[in-house]
Write a protein that holds these residues in place. Structure first.
Motif, PDB file in Angstrom:
ATOM      1  N   GLU A 541     -42.161 -86.143 -48.743  1.00 11.45           N
ATOM      2  CA  GLU A 541     -42.067 -87.108 -49.836  1.00 11.45           C
ATOM      3  C   GLU A 541     -42.912 -86.676 -51.029  1.00 11.45           C
ATOM      4  O   GLU A 541     -42.486 -86.829 -52.192  1.00 11.45           O
ATOM      5  CB  GLU A 541     -42.509 -88.489 -49.349  1.00 11.45           C
ATOM      6  CG  GLU A 541     -41.560 -89.148 -48.359  1.00 11.45           C
ATOM      7  CD  GLU A 541     -41.626 -88.569 -46.947  1.00 11.45           C
ATOM      8  OE1 GLU A 541     -40.700 -88.811 -46.152  1.00 11.45           O
ATOM      9  OE2 GLU A 541     -42.623 -87.866 -46.639  1.00 11.45           O
ATOM     10  N   ARG A 545     -41.661 -85.909 -54.910  1.00  9.42           N
ATOM     11  CA  ARG A 545     -42.270 -86.454 -56.131  1.00  9.42           C
ATOM     12  C   ARG A 545     -42.659 -85.325 -57.082  1.00  9.42           C
ATOM     13  O   ARG A 545     -42.455 -85.417 -58.294  1.00  9.42           O
ATOM     14  CB  ARG A 545     -43.500 -87.296 -55.772  1.00  9.42           C
ATOM     15  CG  ARG A 545     -43.169 -88.606 -55.074  1.00  9.42           C
ATOM     16  CD  ARG A 545     -44.399 -89.515 -55.037  1.00  9.42           C
ATOM     17  NE  ARG A 545     -45.493 -88.930 -54.268  1.00  9.42           N
ATOM     18  CZ  ARG A 545     -45.661 -89.120 -52.960  1.00  9.42           C
ATOM     19  NH1 ARG A 545     -44.784 -89.860 -52.280  1.00  9.42           N
ATOM     20  NH2 ARG A 545     -46.689 -88.575 -52.334  1.00  9.42           N
ATOM     21  N   ARG A 572     -35.875 -85.781 -44.677  1.00  7.94           N
ATOM     22  CA  ARG A 572     -36.786 -86.681 -45.402  1.00  7.94           C
ATOM     23  C   ARG A 572     -36.929 -86.242 -46.860  1.00  7.94           C
ATOM     24  O   ARG A 572     -36.924 -87.083 -47.767  1.00  7.94           O
ATOM     25  CB  ARG A 572     -38.151 -86.710 -44.713  1.00  7.94           C
ATOM     26  CG  ARG A 572     -38.180 -87.440 -43.392  1.00  7.94           C
ATOM     27  CD  ARG A 572     -39.468 -87.178 -42.635  1.00  7.94           C
ATOM     28  NE  ARG A 572     -40.651 -87.488 -43.438  1.00  7.94           N
ATOM     29  CZ  ARG A 572     -41.887 -87.150 -43.088  1.00  7.94           C
ATOM     30  NH1 ARG A 572     -42.102 -86.473 -41.940  1.00  7.94           N
ATOM     31  NH2 ARG A 572     -42.907 -87.473 -43.861  1.00  7.94           N
ATOM     32  N   ALA A 576     -35.844 -88.493 -50.114  1.00  5.33           N
ATOM     33  CA  ALA A 576     -36.850 -88.827 -51.130  1.00  5.33           C
ATOM     34  C   ALA A 576     -36.444 -88.299 -52.496  1.00  5.33           C
ATOM     35  O   ALA A 576     -36.697 -88.954 -53.527  1.00  5.33           O
ATOM     36  CB  ALA A 576     -38.209 -88.253 -50.724  1.00  5.33           C
TER      37      ALA A 576
END
Length: 612
Positions: A541, A545, A572, A576
């Motif tokens: 994650e 970002r 994942r 994300a």
């Protein structure tokens, strides 16, 4: 084997000498190469994959660049060189059979200074028998039938006339070979249905006709093939448009390799290959050097079986189903990339994207990336490897073969390659491109790897499928190239340090700080550390970002997310990224050794490109 002799020996001018045989074979090889495209078009058996002409041309090209470039004192010496070079350079089913014919003839002619008609017949018979023995299941109506007819006619000629010169025997045998070629459709239903003769058999007759041009009239006649003779050579061949079911999906790979040993047991090797379900088996060569050709479901199973009998070299594997599909499409441009590109298999299938495998070395053994060695298998082997796995560029020949095949069916070929700054792969492709196609092969530096390279190849193939011209496709890729971005996150940098990609001082720093390094492909095509993440459990994650913050606002993206033996983390990361950027189409793939060998297991890769 003693030199051949006759009751009444012909004069020296009626003997076939090494210089004459060498020049005749050069003329024959050139004729086959000139007829390559026609042979590709009529290729029906054993698989209608449209490459018999290329395979025969490459097999004979290995002779033109090897044994036939050097003068030999004796016929026996020349044939021995030809036999060895043919085994090393054989390509495809027909190429391997032809190589074994030469190899058998060389065994018969060992020690001969020159060759009379009796010797020529004996060498041809030994070659024909050897070629037939190379196949697990010989089939009539193929190159085998024409080779056998040629040898039989030579034997009949010398039985009728004990004083016959080699030239006279050769002419009679050529006539028989032409008739045997014309008979091939009556021997095989697939040929009759397609309205063609057998491509491999036609190639052998081309070879004999080129040799005959020299033997009958010397170099000038060999060069001056008239238009009428050219039309005769193509009579009755037609164009084949075979159905896709000619390729068995369970054995879609045409695999080949060279096995080097001391006493290779042909029967035991054949049994081992049949045990893995190999089909169209050809074992050409002798006890110390054997060229293996087979159609298999998994190329690595073929190479592993061969490794039990000796050292495996010169591995290659062609996807016949993709070749056949490519030959049946009307696209102007064919797209090809290398295995450093992380491209979902579904996209490669849908858009007919061809692949040249990079070499991967694990503990001293070489593999074909993503073809011989699946990516998941690479990481399993990497986990227990004694040394750092290494990748190496394919040789130019690995590019030349698919370039020539694709040019036989398309106006142009576009290769989307691994960044020049990190590998010599692009240079190998450029070397191959200069030798084929007369400017029809276009090489594009992706300045990228992994998913970034895959995104560019995907877009190129998409445009090609829409009927785009190569210049327009290249222009679009050049526009997209600086906007195609790739980042990689390495959780374990030990492999990168051991491989020299990251300085040794970085390892203790990363370990003590808990920093997870992030690298990015720069504009110059180099992968450099660009930052780091202070995250462990939430690393996927955090990486999403990090990437999303660096993407231009207001852009819709295509994405390829890659993982190095970390599928859950990859999923994942993709989720994300979707939550933080306008990703309209995305794929999750397992990143190959091009990055995985250096980034190590657990690494994650994100590549994005503006959506069309």
């Amino acid at each position: 084997m003693p030199a051949p002799s006759l009751a009444v020996r012909p004069s020296e001018t009626e003997l076939l000498t090494a210089p004459a045989l060498r020049r005749a074979l050069i003329a024959g090889a050139r004729r086959v190469i000139a007829d390559r495209d026609q042979l590709n078009r009529i290729n029906v058996f054993p698989v209608a994959d449209g490459d018999t002409g290329n395979n025969l041309a490459q097999t004979l090209g290995s002779l033109l660049n090897g044994a036939l470039r050097r003068r030999s004192r004796h016929v026996g010496e020349l044939l021995q060189r030809i036999g060895n070079d043919a085994i090393d350079g054989a390509r495809g089913n027909s190429g391997a059979i032809l190589a074994q014919f030469f190899f058998g003839a060389a065994e018969q002619a060992r020690g001969w200074a020159a060759m009379d008609a009796v010797g020529l017949a004996a060498a041809a018979r030994r070659g024909a028998d050897s070629a037939r023995a190379a196949l697990a299941h010989p089939v009539e109506g193929t190159i085998l039938s024409v080779i056998g007819a040629f040898a039989e006619a030579l034997e009949e000629a010398v039985r009728r006339d004990a004083q016959l010169a080699p030239r006279g025997g050769f002419a009679a045998a050529l006539a028989r070979a032409r008739q045997a070629l014309a008979d091939t459709p009556r021997q095989m239903a697939a040929l009759q249905k397609a309205g063609v003769v057998d491509a491999g058999a036609k190639g052998f007759v081309d070879l004999l006709e080129g040799m005959s041009d020299y033997l009958e009239g010397g170099p000038r006649a060999a060069r001056a093939l008239t238009e009428a003779a050219h039309e005769e050579a193509h009579a009755g061949c037609g164009d084949a448009h075979p159905a896709h079911d000619a390729v068995d999906p369970a054995r879609r790979w045409c695999g080949e390799c060279l096995v080097l040993g001391t006493v290779i047991d042909r029967d035991a090797l054949r049994g081992a290959l049949e045990a893995i379900g190999a089909d169209s088996l050809v074992l050409a060569g002798g006890a110390a050097r054997m060229r293996v050709h087979a159609h298999v479901g998994r190329p690595q199973a073929l190479f592993d079986a061969c490794a039990a009998f000796g050292q495996v070299e010169a591995m290659k594997a062609d996807d016949m189903l993709r070749q056949q599909h490519s030959s049946d499409t009307a696209r102007r441009v064919a797209v090809i990339t290398d295995s450093a590109a992380d491209l979902p298999e579904a996209l490669a299938e849908r858009y007919d994207i061809h692949l040249v495998p990079v070499r991967v070395s694990v503990d001293g053994r070489d593999y074909l990336d993503k073809v011989g060695l699946a990516t998941a298998d690479f990481y399993r082997r990497m986990a227990v490897a004694r040394d750092v796995p290494r990748t190496s560029q394919p040789p130019p020949g690995d590019f030349r073969r698919p370039f020539e095949f694709l040019l036989a069916h398309h106006e142009a070929v576009l290769y989307v390659g691994l960044s020049r700054a990190v590998s010599g792969t692009l240079q190998s492709a450029e070397q191959a491109a200069t030798r084929v196609g007369e400017g029809r092969v276009h090489v594009l530096d992706s300045v990228n790897a992994a998913g970034g390279q895959g995104l560019l190849a995907w877009r190129a193939a998409e445009l090609a499928a829409a009927g785009g011209a190569v210049a327009d496709i290249v222009a679009e890729l050049e526009r997209l190239r600086p906007q195609t971005l790739t980042w990689a996150m390495a959780r374990d940098i030990r492999h990168a340090v051991r491989g020299g990609r990251i300085p040794t001082w970085a390892e203790p720093v990363v370990r003590l700080t808990g920093l997870t390094p992030v690298a990015r492909f720069r504009d110059d095509g180099r992968l450099k550390v660009a930052g780091g993440l202070l995250a462990r459990q939430g690393a996927p994650e955090a990486f999403a970002r990090y990437v999303a913050r660096r993407l231009p606002a207001g852009t819709r993206w295509r994405a390829i997310v890659g993982h190095c033996d970390a599928a859950d983390d990859g999923a994942r990361l993709l989720q994300a990224l979707r939550e933080r950027a306008d990703v309209v189409e995305a794929h999750l793939v397992e990143t190959g050794p091009a990055i995985g060998a250096h980034a190590g297991r657990g690494a994650l890769v994100v590549s994005v490109q503006p959506a069309p």
